[in-house]
Design a protein around this motif. Structure first.
Motif, short mmCIF file in Angstrom:
data_model
loop_
_atom_site.label_atom_id
_atom_site.label_comp_id
_atom_site.label_asym_id
_atom_site.label_seq_id
_atom_site.Cartn_x
_atom_site.Cartn_y
_atom_site.Cartn_z
N VAL A 1 58.74 83.61 37.24
CA VAL A 1 57.83 82.84 38.10
C VAL A 1 56.45 83.47 38.14
CG1 VAL A 1 57.39 82.12 40.48
CG2 VAL A 1 59.68 81.88 39.51
N VAL A 2 56.39 84.78 38.36
CA VAL A 2 55.11 85.47 38.52
C VAL A 2 54.29 85.42 37.24
CG1 VAL A 2 54.05 87.73 38.84
CG2 VAL A 2 55.82 86.98 40.40
N THR A 3 54.93 85.70 36.10
CA THR A 3 54.19 85.70 34.82
C THR A 3 53.81 84.29 34.39
OG1 THR A 3 56.30 85.70 33.59
CG2 THR A 3 55.25 87.84 34.01
N THR A 4 54.45 83.29 34.95
CA THR A 4 54.08 81.90 34.65
C THR A 4 52.92 81.44 35.53
OG1 THR A 4 56.36 81.37 34.02
CG2 THR A 4 54.92 79.53 34.52
N MET A 5 52.95 81.81 36.81
CA MET A 5 51.97 81.29 37.77
C MET A 5 50.64 82.02 37.73
SD MET A 5 54.34 80.48 41.09
CE MET A 5 52.93 79.86 42.02
N ASP A 6 50.65 83.33 37.46
CA ASP A 6 49.41 84.10 37.51
C ASP A 6 48.63 83.95 36.20
OD1 ASP A 6 47.44 86.19 37.57
OD2 ASP A 6 48.58 87.13 39.17
N PRO A 7 47.42 83.43 36.23
CA PRO A 7 46.63 83.26 35.00
C PRO A 7 46.36 84.58 34.28
CG PRO A 7 45.66 82.02 36.82
CD PRO A 7 46.72 82.89 37.42
N ALA A 8 46.26 85.68 35.04
CA ALA A 8 45.98 86.98 34.43
C ALA A 8 47.14 87.48 33.57
CB ALA A 8 45.65 88.00 35.52
N LEU A 9 48.33 86.93 33.78
CA LEU A 9 49.51 87.38 33.05
C LEU A 9 49.92 86.40 31.95
CD1 LEU A 9 51.72 88.75 35.98
CD2 LEU A 9 50.01 89.94 34.60
#
Length: 322
Positions: A50-58
């Motif tokens: 979820v985090v690596t999908t939602m955060d543009p920096a990742l």
């Protein structure tokens, strides 16, 4: 002579299911431990997805591969843990012949895919550190998607062939598998036939799916180490190495346990050791992966904090409206 052949064939046809022995002591405690572990694996790896999908920096190649690995780990663990928990809860440790073949196929298929995916992640780090100016050009979205899909495709035909030759063997005598799940060594030990071809196939598969990817990872890290050692700044060397340390830790744990299980010569003591090591690469490593990749990664931790800050006002707003 005819009577003995008839009895032999009857014994072969009588085995329609296996019994997964596992550990029989403290079933309630084991069920609670496995349930908590499974929930933690799904939660931890799911959060990374979820985090690596939602955060543009990742949304970079490195985190794309990390997201793929986390998704794979959730599927990999789901092949064994739910069945293990169901057996402990019901007391029925049986698994049908087709069920055993299906479980073994997905275990080998996803395990082989992980071997190649870890090699792809090492190659990604090699490009990022050794060829930084060409990194984004080489590691385009099309290339990285192709690498992940290729990791799955390469593993598929070999595992179908492996399952076909194992479950075409005659099984006779005991139907108890001294293991938590259907794995190659304990299932082959129940076959009453010449196993030389099967054992050769296991070694060939181990070379293709364990040794070759491991050598590719080793070659990548040799080049990475040379580049890091040539850096003038100690801070730069430390920062660059930290981007690889998490992946390197997972590689050592995963490949180390897999090599011992599938390449070590068989001994009476190896059965117990293999049972413990199987828990390492099917349960412990998927459990530790989120911790390994987040505790040493500032970007992922920052993305987690950002996500929590977004969720907190939403939760407060919902409570006020209610």
């Amino acid at each position: 002579m005819d009577l003995r052949q008839t009895n032999y064939k009857q014994n072969l046809s009588a085995i329609q299911e296996f019994i997964l022995v596992g550990y029989q002591a403290y079933p309630t405690l084991l069920f609670a431990v496995f349930l908590a572990t499974y929930a933690a694996i799904l939660l931890g790896n799911g959060l990374i997805v979820v985090v690596t999908t939602m955060d543009p920096a990742l949304r970079t190649p490195m985190y794309f591969f990390l997201r793929s690995l986390s998704g794979l780990e959730m599927c990999y663990t789901s092949v064994t843990l739910p069945k293990m928990m169901a057996n402990l809860m019901s007391g029925d440790r049986s698994i049908s012949l087709p069920g055993c073949a299906t479980q073994m196929f997905f275990l080998l298929f996803l395990g082989g895919t992980e071997c190649f995916l870890l090699a792809v992640m090492a190659y990604d780090r090699y490009l990022a550190i050794c060829l930084p100016l060409h990194y984004m050009t080489i590691m385009s979205q099309r290339v990285r998607v192709g690498m992940v899909v290729g990791s799955f495709i390469v593993s598929l035909p070999m595992q179908l062939w492996q399952i076909g030759i194992i479950f075409s063997l005659p099984f006779c005598g005991s139907n108890e598998i001294d293991h938590f799940f259907c794995d190659i060594p304990p299932v082959l030990s129940l076959a009453c036939a010449d196993l030389s071809t099967n054992e050769l196939t296991v070694y060939v598969e181990s070379i293709l799916f364990v040794i070759i990817p491991f050598l590719l990872i080793l070659a990548s890290y040799v080049q990475i180490s040379k580049t890091i050692l040539c850096m003038p700044s100690a801070t730069g060397r430390q920062k660059t190495f930290s981007t690889c340390s998490s992946h390197l830790t997972v590689v050592i744990l995963f490949y180390g346990s897999a090599m011992i299980v599938y390449l070590r010569p068989k001994t009476p003591e190896s059965v117990k050791v293999n049972k413990l090591l199987s828990l390492l690469y099917t349960i412990i490593i998927p459990l530790c992966n989120p911790l390994i990749y987040t505790l040493r990664n500032r970007e992922v931790k920052a993305a987690f904090r950002k996500l929590l800050r977004k969720k907190k006002p939403l939760a407060l707003g919902t409570g006020i409206i209610g």
